[in-house]
Design a protein around this motif. Structure first.
Motif, PDB file in Angstrom:
ATOM      1  N   VAL A  23       0.839  -1.204   0.000  1.00  0.00           N
ATOM      2  CA  VAL A  23       0.000   0.000   0.000  1.00  0.00           C
ATOM      3  C   VAL A  23       0.873   1.252   0.000  1.00  0.00           C
ATOM      4  N   GLU A  24       1.891   1.236   0.830  1.00  0.00           N
ATOM      5  CA  GLU A  24       2.787   2.389   0.900  1.00  0.00           C
ATOM      6  C   GLU A  24       3.416   2.676  -0.469  1.00  0.00           C
ATOM      7  N   ALA A  25       3.871   1.613  -1.121  1.00  0.00           N
ATOM      8  CA  ALA A  25       4.500   1.780  -2.433  1.00  0.00           C
ATOM      9  C   ALA A  25       3.486   2.263  -3.472  1.00  0.00           C
ATOM     10  N   CYS A  26       2.274   1.748  -3.412  1.00  0.00           N
ATOM     11  CA  CYS A  26       1.231   2.206  -4.344  1.00  0.00           C
ATOM     12  C   CYS A  26       0.956   3.689  -4.138  1.00  0.00           C
ATOM     13  N   ALA A  33      -5.959   2.539  -5.441  1.00  0.00           N
ATOM     14  CA  ALA A  33      -6.900   1.414  -5.437  1.00  0.00           C
ATOM     15  C   ALA A  33      -6.125   0.107  -5.421  1.00  0.00           C
ATOM     16  N   ILE A  34      -6.601  -0.811  -4.613  1.00  0.00           N
ATOM     17  CA  ILE A  34      -5.931  -2.114  -4.468  1.00  0.00           C
ATOM     18  C   ILE A  34      -6.976  -3.229  -4.384  1.00  0.00           C
ATOM     19  N   ALA A  35      -6.476  -4.453  -4.541  1.00  0.00           N
ATOM     20  CA  ALA A  35      -7.296  -5.635  -4.260  1.00  0.00           C
ATOM     21  C   ALA A  35      -6.398  -6.644  -3.546  1.00  0.00           C
ATOM     22  N   PRO A  36      -6.579  -6.807  -2.257  1.00  0.00           N
ATOM     23  CA  PRO A  36      -5.726  -7.743  -1.514  1.00  0.00           C
ATOM     24  C   PRO A  36      -6.276  -9.166  -1.549  1.00  0.00           C
ATOM     25  N   LYS A 256      10.168 -11.425  -9.567  1.00  0.00           N
ATOM     26  CA  LYS A 256      11.600 -11.342  -9.240  1.00  0.00           C
ATOM     27  C   LYS A 256      12.153  -9.924  -9.359  1.00  0.00           C
ATOM     28  N   ARG A 257      11.338  -8.998  -9.870  1.00  0.00           N
ATOM     29  CA  ARG A 257      11.835  -7.628 -10.049  1.00  0.00           C
ATOM     30  C   ARG A 257      11.505  -6.780  -8.822  1.00  0.00           C
ATOM     31  N   PRO A 258      12.190  -5.660  -8.669  1.00  0.00           N
ATOM     32  CA  PRO A 258      11.831  -4.754  -7.568  1.00  0.00           C
ATOM     33  C   PRO A 258      10.373  -4.320  -7.701  1.00  0.00           C
ATOM     34  N   GLY A 259       9.660  -4.290  -6.585  1.00  0.00           N
ATOM     35  CA  GLY A 259       8.247  -3.928  -6.619  1.00  0.00           C
ATOM     36  C   GLY A 259       8.003  -2.561  -7.242  1.00  0.00           C
ATOM     37  N   GLU A 260       8.894  -1.617  -6.975  1.00  0.00           N
ATOM     38  CA  GLU A 260       8.705  -0.273  -7.548  1.00  0.00           C
ATOM     39  C   GLU A 260       8.708  -0.326  -9.075  1.00  0.00           C
ATOM     40  N   GLU A 261       9.594  -1.152  -9.623  1.00  0.00           N
ATOM     41  CA  GLU A 261       9.657  -1.283 -11.080  1.00  0.00           C
ATOM     42  C   GLU A 261       8.361  -1.897 -11.619  1.00  0.00           C
ATOM     43  N   VAL A 262       7.825  -2.872 -10.888  1.00  0.00           N
ATOM     44  CA  VAL A 262       6.567  -3.486 -11.314  1.00  0.00           C
ATOM     45  C   VAL A 262       5.463  -2.433 -11.362  1.00  0.00           C
ATOM     46  N   LEU A 263       5.348  -1.647 -10.306  1.00  0.00           N
ATOM     47  CA  LEU A 263       4.288  -0.631 -10.270  1.00  0.00           C
ATOM     48  C   LEU A 263       4.478   0.425 -11.350  1.00  0.00           C
TER      49      LEU A 263
END
Lengths: 274, 274
Positions: A23-26, A33-36, A256-263
């Motif tokens: 959530v923080e990264a988003c 908006a998220i879906a956990p 496998k990638r950094p989450g920031e890159e995914v977002l």
């Protein structure tokens, strides 16, 4: 800057972050908006998850997941119904738009898919009063036919909508492009779903060629063959203007990638190819 | 002793034997029906393959395969049509019951499955006069939706039968349980196919749980979740009493076993679970 209309299904970054970190990264990237998934909620506790949602005024486009109704005996089916009622309560606590149902496949040892489908309709019927009382819409997610045996024996929108017609108010569908893109009847069934107000969620990712794993090789939007803009047009024409929710299971690439890159990539692709 | 009603698609033993060796092994076990692939025929030569069929009075339940119609340009589509005409001639030389069509998926770079499907119908229409003149039925094989992108964009019996209705005489369907077992509309579409005399072949194997590879992890009959007897009953009730043709691609299991063991197992399972 806020990224309007984009939701991140937290399975997309489940290997990188827990729900709090995700959530923080988003929020850092303007995604509100998220879906956990229920296991992600359980890990930090439902109260804390609900607090995070409320404190940040997050949109929760769905809770994943209820379902898994078929079982070999009555005890198993009753246990599934109880668990689904708890999932409805959790979805309410999180102020989710819907509880997503992955309905389940064949019970161990069974070859009777017709009976499994009956158990699914019976199971949803059994939890529907609880869902209606709680004001929580149930979103049947038809899954790709390659999951018919082990995950969901509801495999087309037509089939999901037939169940909706049977059961009435309080139940609809989650349209995930990965599961339905191939369907020759897609345009007609999306229109049908919209006409009856049944579209509750729109999930996106892409179908890779080749696909190397049946479950964990989903592609980032734009990297595969799905006509994402075309399907979005059908969905909007059918009256659903809600979020597009990115749901990518990718054990060998995106997990496998950094989450920031995914977002960052989700945002870029959302703007360019969705 | 002859095993009546059982045919071996030679892909099932393609890693063990060439066509000549496979036929010899089949005859040794009393199996008098086969379905070869074009590359297997080419390897020993069409004349020799035809001689083997005639000399042993073999039943050829199908030649695999024509199809692959969609292409990015007119040259590619024309080349596919030419190749399919050659395949029709080869099927005639082998006195096959039908030429099986795996229709093809999306051309490289395309996301337009609707257009691919149009190219398929156009391609079949283009070869149909040649097939009719040769007296060779064309069997459209709907493939599982997990192959929609790269192998066949015809993914349900309903869709294949719609093409048949459009094109008229000389074209039908191959019903492969692996591709259609999950279809909620299966019973109705098999009945429809039978009512119009469109069932040209019945292929069998099984769907394993878990399935480890999208292409090469098909199961031996009885090892998976498909209701083989139930589907056979539907097919016979629809008027098709022809052979059941075993087609198993299994890189990590059956392709690694001695061919004799594979055939023995096919016979045993054919008698017990099909």
């Amino acid at each position: 800057m806020t990224v309007e209309g984009l939701s991140i299904n937290l399975a997309t970054v489940r290997q990188q972050w827990d729900m709090r970190q995700a959530v923080e990264a988003c929020l850092t990237q303007g995604i509100r908006a998220i879906a956990p998934w229920r296991d992600q909620v359980a890990k930090i506790g439902l109260d804390e998850a609900a607090r995070i949602v409320a404190a940040n005024d997050l949109k929760v486009t769905g809770l994943c997941r209820g379902g898994m109704f078929p079982a070999a005996d009555a005890e198993g089916r009753a246990a599934a119904i109880d668990d689904n009622k708890r999932a409805i309560d959790e979805a309410c606590a999180l102020r989710a738009d819907c509880l997503v149902l992955v309905v389940g496949g064949l019970p161990q040892g069974s070859r009777d898919i017709v009976h499994a489908r009956e158990m699914v309709a019976d199971g949803i019927a059994a939890i529907l009063p609880h869902a209606r009382a709680a004001g929580m819409p149930l979103a049947i997610e038809p899954l790709h036919p390659m999951y018919a045996a082990d995950r969901a024996c509801v495999n087309t929108l037509a089939q999901a909508l037939d169940i909706c017609d049977l059961l009435g108010e309080g139940v609809g569908v989650a349209v995930d492009v990965y599961h339905v893109w191939w369907d020759p009847d897609l345009a007609r069934q999306i229109a049908r779903a919209g006409a009856s107000g049944r579209i509750l969620a729109h999930h996106i990712c892409d179908w890779l060629v080749p696909t190397k794993d049946l479950l964990l090789d989903r592609g980032m939007m734009g990297d595969g063959v799905i006509d994402l803009k075309g399907i979005r047009r059908m969905i909007e024409a059918a009256g659903f203007l809600g979020h597009q929710e990115v749901e990518i299971f990718s054990s060998e690439n995106w997990w496998k990638r950094p989450g920031e890159e995914v977002l960052t990539t989700c945002i870029e692709r959302f703007h360019t190819v969705c």
